[in-house]
Design a protein around this motif. Sequence first.
Motif, PDB file in Angstrom:
ATOM      1  N   ASP A 104       0.825  -1.209   0.000  1.00  0.00           N
ATOM      2  CA  ASP A 104       0.000   0.000   0.000  1.00  0.00           C
ATOM      3  C   ASP A 104       0.861   1.261   0.000  1.00  0.00           C
ATOM      4  O   ASP A 104       0.384   2.360   0.316  1.00  0.00           O
ATOM      5  N   LYS A 105       2.117   1.131  -0.379  1.00  0.00           N
ATOM      6  CA  LYS A 105       3.015   2.285  -0.437  1.00  0.00           C
ATOM      7  C   LYS A 105       2.641   3.174  -1.621  1.00  0.00           C
ATOM      8  O   LYS A 105       2.458   2.682  -2.741  1.00  0.00           O
ATOM      9  N   ARG A 106       2.572   4.477  -1.373  1.00  0.00           N
ATOM     10  CA  ARG A 106       2.138   5.391  -2.431  1.00  0.00           C
ATOM     11  C   ARG A 106       2.965   6.672  -2.509  1.00  0.00           C
ATOM     12  O   ARG A 106       2.673   7.542  -3.330  1.00  0.00           O
ATOM     13  N   THR A 107       3.962   6.838  -1.669  1.00  0.00           N
ATOM     14  CA  THR A 107       4.785   8.047  -1.718  1.00  0.00           C
ATOM     15  C   THR A 107       6.268   7.681  -1.795  1.00  0.00           C
ATOM     16  O   THR A 107       6.685   6.616  -1.345  1.00  0.00           O
ATOM     17  N   PHE A 108       7.049   8.580  -2.382  1.00  0.00           N
ATOM     18  CA  PHE A 108       8.483   8.344  -2.507  1.00  0.00           C
ATOM     19  C   PHE A 108       9.222   9.671  -2.509  1.00  0.00           C
ATOM     20  O   PHE A 108       8.625  10.748  -2.655  1.00  0.00           O
ATOM     21  N   LYS A 109      10.520   9.568  -2.339  1.00  0.00           N
ATOM     22  CA  LYS A 109      11.393  10.699  -2.638  1.00  0.00           C
ATOM     23  C   LYS A 109      12.693  10.145  -3.199  1.00  0.00           C
ATOM     24  O   LYS A 109      13.047   8.973  -2.976  1.00  0.00           O
ATOM     25  N   VAL A 110      13.403  10.959  -3.929  1.00  0.00           N
ATOM     26  CA  VAL A 110      14.692  10.583  -4.510  1.00  0.00           C
ATOM     27  C   VAL A 110      15.792  11.284  -3.732  1.00  0.00           C
ATOM     28  O   VAL A 110      15.732  12.484  -3.479  1.00  0.00           O
ATOM     29  N   ASN A 122      24.268  17.524 -11.080  1.00  0.00           N
ATOM     30  CA  ASN A 122      24.639  17.499  -9.658  1.00  0.00           C
ATOM     31  C   ASN A 122      23.551  16.812  -8.828  1.00  0.00           C
ATOM     32  O   ASN A 122      22.508  16.412  -9.350  1.00  0.00           O
ATOM     33  N   SER A 123      23.791  16.711  -7.532  1.00  0.00           N
ATOM     34  CA  SER A 123      22.886  15.931  -6.681  1.00  0.00           C
ATOM     35  C   SER A 123      21.479  16.504  -6.643  1.00  0.00           C
ATOM     36  O   SER A 123      20.486  15.757  -6.722  1.00  0.00           O
ATOM     37  N   MET A 124      21.338  17.812  -6.510  1.00  0.00           N
ATOM     38  CA  MET A 124      20.022  18.424  -6.461  1.00  0.00           C
ATOM     39  C   MET A 124      19.284  18.236  -7.788  1.00  0.00           C
ATOM     40  O   MET A 124      18.079  17.929  -7.810  1.00  0.00           O
ATOM     41  N   GLN A 125      19.995  18.426  -8.890  1.00  0.00           N
ATOM     42  CA  GLN A 125      19.375  18.221 -10.194  1.00  0.00           C
ATOM     43  C   GLN A 125      18.982  16.763 -10.400  1.00  0.00           C
ATOM     44  O   GLN A 125      17.947  16.465 -11.013  1.00  0.00           O
ATOM     45  N   LEU A 126      19.792  15.862  -9.859  1.00  0.00           N
ATOM     46  CA  LEU A 126      19.505  14.437  -9.979  1.00  0.00           C
ATOM     47  C   LEU A 126      18.177  14.103  -9.291  1.00  0.00           C
ATOM     48  O   LEU A 126      17.352  13.356  -9.827  1.00  0.00           O
ATOM     49  N   ASN A 127      17.973  14.676  -8.108  1.00  0.00           N
ATOM     50  CA  ASN A 127      16.709  14.475  -7.406  1.00  0.00           C
ATOM     51  C   ASN A 127      15.523  14.900  -8.273  1.00  0.00           C
ATOM     52  O   ASN A 127      14.508  14.195  -8.374  1.00  0.00           O
ATOM     53  N   SER A 128      15.659  16.077  -8.890  1.00  0.00           N
ATOM     54  CA  SER A 128      14.568  16.624  -9.695  1.00  0.00           C
ATOM     55  C   SER A 128      14.338  15.822 -10.968  1.00  0.00           C
ATOM     56  O   SER A 128      13.198  15.496 -11.315  1.00  0.00           O
ATOM     57  N   GLU A 129      15.420  15.482 -11.663  1.00  0.00           N
ATOM     58  CA  GLU A 129      15.308  14.761 -12.938  1.00  0.00           C
ATOM     59  C   GLU A 129      14.717  13.370 -12.741  1.00  0.00           C
ATOM     60  O   GLU A 129      13.785  12.966 -13.433  1.00  0.00           O
ATOM     61  N   VAL A 130      15.274  12.629 -11.796  1.00  0.00           N
ATOM     62  CA  VAL A 130      14.800  11.254 -11.571  1.00  0.00           C
ATOM     63  C   VAL A 130      13.397  11.267 -10.978  1.00  0.00           C
ATOM     64  O   VAL A 130      12.522  10.484 -11.378  1.00  0.00           O
ATOM     65  N   GLY A 131      13.145  12.172 -10.028  1.00  0.00           N
ATOM     66  CA  GLY A 131      11.821  12.261  -9.431  1.00  0.00           C
ATOM     67  C   GLY A 131      10.749  12.594 -10.453  1.00  0.00           C
ATOM     68  O   GLY A 131       9.655  11.994 -10.451  1.00  0.00           O
ATOM     69  N   GLY A 132      11.042  13.533 -11.352  1.00  0.00           N
ATOM     70  CA  GLY A 132      10.090  13.885 -12.400  1.00  0.00           C
ATOM     71  C   GLY A 132       9.806  12.716 -13.333  1.00  0.00           C
ATOM     72  O   GLY A 132       8.650  12.470 -13.714  1.00  0.00           O
ATOM     73  N   TYR A 133      10.848  11.984 -13.702  1.00  0.00           N
ATOM     74  CA  TYR A 133      10.665  10.816 -14.573  1.00  0.00           C
ATOM     75  C   TYR A 133       9.788   9.762 -13.899  1.00  0.00           C
ATOM     76  O   TYR A 133       8.893   9.180 -14.533  1.00  0.00           O
ATOM     77  N   LEU A 134      10.008   9.526 -12.623  1.00  0.00           N
ATOM     78  CA  LEU A 134       9.221   8.521 -11.904  1.00  0.00           C
ATOM     79  C   LEU A 134       7.749   8.937 -11.818  1.00  0.00           C
ATOM     80  O   LEU A 134       6.842   8.104 -11.980  1.00  0.00           O
ATOM     81  N   LEU A 135       7.490  10.226 -11.587  1.00  0.00           N
ATOM     82  CA  LEU A 135       6.110  10.705 -11.525  1.00  0.00           C
ATOM     83  C   LEU A 135       5.407  10.568 -12.872  1.00  0.00           C
ATOM     84  O   LEU A 135       4.224  10.191 -12.939  1.00  0.00           O
ATOM     85  N   ARG A 136       6.125  10.862 -13.934  1.00  0.00           N
ATOM     86  CA  ARG A 136       5.515  10.798 -15.266  1.00  0.00           C
ATOM     87  C   ARG A 136       5.211   9.369 -15.699  1.00  0.00           C
ATOM     88  O   ARG A 136       4.343   9.141 -16.559  1.00  0.00           O
ATOM     89  N   ASN A 137       5.903   8.398 -15.130  1.00  0.00           N
ATOM     90  CA  ASN A 137       5.787   7.024 -15.607  1.00  0.00           C
ATOM     91  C   ASN A 137       5.125   6.088 -14.598  1.00  0.00           C
ATOM     92  O   ASN A 137       5.242   4.869 -14.699  1.00  0.00           O
ATOM     93  N   THR A 138       4.441   6.665 -13.626  1.00  0.00           N
ATOM     94  CA  THR A 138       3.685   5.869 -12.649  1.00  0.00           C
ATOM     95  C   THR A 138       2.322   6.502 -12.441  1.00  0.00           C
ATOM     96  O   THR A 138       2.083   7.648 -12.851  1.00  0.00           O
ATOM     97  N   ASN A 140      -0.928   7.129  -9.517  1.00  0.00           N
ATOM     98  CA  ASN A 140      -1.372   7.136  -8.109  1.00  0.00           C
ATOM     99  C   ASN A 140      -0.200   7.124  -7.126  1.00  0.00           C
ATOM    100  O   ASN A 140      -0.280   6.564  -6.041  1.00  0.00           O
ATOM    101  N   ILE A 141       0.898   7.738  -7.523  1.00  0.00           N
ATOM    102  CA  ILE A 141       2.089   7.835  -6.668  1.00  0.00           C
ATOM    103  C   ILE A 141       2.490   9.302  -6.577  1.00  0.00           C
ATOM    104  O   ILE A 141       2.496  10.010  -7.596  1.00  0.00           O
ATOM    105  N   THR A 142       2.822   9.761  -5.374  1.00  0.00           N
ATOM    106  CA  THR A 142       3.203  11.155  -5.175  1.00  0.00           C
ATOM    107  C   THR A 142       4.530  11.255  -4.440  1.00  0.00           C
ATOM    108  O   THR A 142       5.025  10.283  -3.864  1.00  0.00           O
ATOM    109  N   VAL A 143       5.073  12.459  -4.447  1.00  0.00           N
ATOM    110  CA  VAL A 143       6.323  12.729  -3.748  1.00  0.00           C
ATOM    111  C   VAL A 143       6.039  13.205  -2.329  1.00  0.00           C
ATOM    112  O   VAL A 143       5.136  14.019  -2.100  1.00  0.00           O
ATOM    113  N   ASP A 144       6.799  12.678  -1.371  1.00  0.00           N
ATOM    114  CA  ASP A 144       6.754  13.143   0.027  1.00  0.00           C
ATOM    115  C   ASP A 144       8.195  13.222   0.509  1.00  0.00           C
ATOM    116  O   ASP A 144       8.830  12.208   0.797  1.00  0.00           O
ATOM    117  N   VAL A 145       8.717  14.436   0.559  1.00  0.00           N
ATOM    118  CA  VAL A 145      10.141  14.585   0.890  1.00  0.00           C
ATOM    119  C   VAL A 145      10.419  14.449   2.383  1.00  0.00           C
ATOM    120  O   VAL A 145      11.571  14.317   2.794  1.00  0.00           O
TER     121      VAL A 145
END
Length: 405
Positions: A104-110, A122-138, A140-145
């Motif tokens: 029942d897991k529905r939130t993530f962060k990178v 860089n690390s901050m950009q990596l968070n944004s790039e990978v997180g955006g890709y995961l949101l676009r390709n899933t 009912n899943i959201t980000v919770d930092v």
Amino acid sequence: MLYDHLVVRYGELSLKGKNRRHFENQLHETVKRKLRRFDNLKISKLFDRLVIELNGQPHEPVVGSLQDIFGIHSISPALRTENNLDEINKTALIALKDAMENTDKRTFKVTGKRSLKTFPVNSMQLNSEVGGYLLRNTENITVDVHNPDVEVKVEVKDTGTYISCQTFKGAGGLPIGVGGKAMLMLSGGIDSPVAGYLTMKRGVRIEGVHFHSPPFTSERAKQKVVDLTQELTRFSGGKIKLHVVPFTKIQQIIKDKIPASYSMTIMRRVMLKITEKLAEKNNALAIANGENLGQVASQTMQSMYAINEVTNLPILRPVITMDKLEIMDISQKIGTYEISIRPYEDCCTIFLPSAPKTKPKREKAIRFEQNIENLEELIEEAVQGVETIILEEGRSTETTFEELF
């Protein structure tokens, strides 16, 4: 099997400055010894990590073995991919879907970490790039930092990028061998094995010292201590020696020559003298024991003052301030509790006087000790009669009690 690597993160040894390389080398050697029973593993030492290539080996039993090794902060099963953002995104999606499947897991962060500074993101950009890709390709899943169900760790190294969504806690502490050696006074009770475990957690190798008084203490009591030592080898990074001291003759003389109220004090003083000699023979720089302040007559502040005088070696008492329940919790966690409660008494219990002195005077202890003629010769005789048993995780070099009877 999804995961092809394990990422092993260091604990506080990463803060050790000039000693860091020595600490890392000790940890690396312990990991190699611990994992030698697994086929085809490849262990690589990076700047701030160990990376283990599984080569088809299931990760669960390897993680279980690593969790017994001091100096490890955490272990993550990981997927390795090339240092390419598209490949990182695709691999992160595979890992995230696996972590959330049938849950029942529905939130993530990178959490990105770029150790390879030539990598263009860089690390901050990596968070944004990978997180955006995961949101676009899933769905009912959201980000919770702040409190995510799944943390997607992306670590960019010169050997590749490692992506993990699950982390197992390590044993912490310091690698075995970086803190010297201590002799552990091992009675067979609950406290002393826990003291041994906590001493090893600070990077100290241990050798056990057990005082055996046949026929007053049985072979089963001795076997209990052998089994406790065997259990502690899980955390030792190799072998542990157990020195079994013949103590019957000295205990009988103490019983005959010393007032009953002071017999426990004198017995503990003699035990320390013998342990100190064994420390000298085995290149140990300290003595460890399971003393807990106020728990029994020999563990009051006054008793420790009267007893400690006989040695100049540091005495390590890792459980001295713990409640009994805290000690029991640790003993259950490390697997020694069920062995410790076997109903076979040690020499301290067998010869316990009915009213031991809780506030002995050092001057009286010294005077009463002089009632024992040739005490130094008796101590040397006991040291020369020591039986040394070498134990290694998974096997003993000595015949066990069960094999004898």
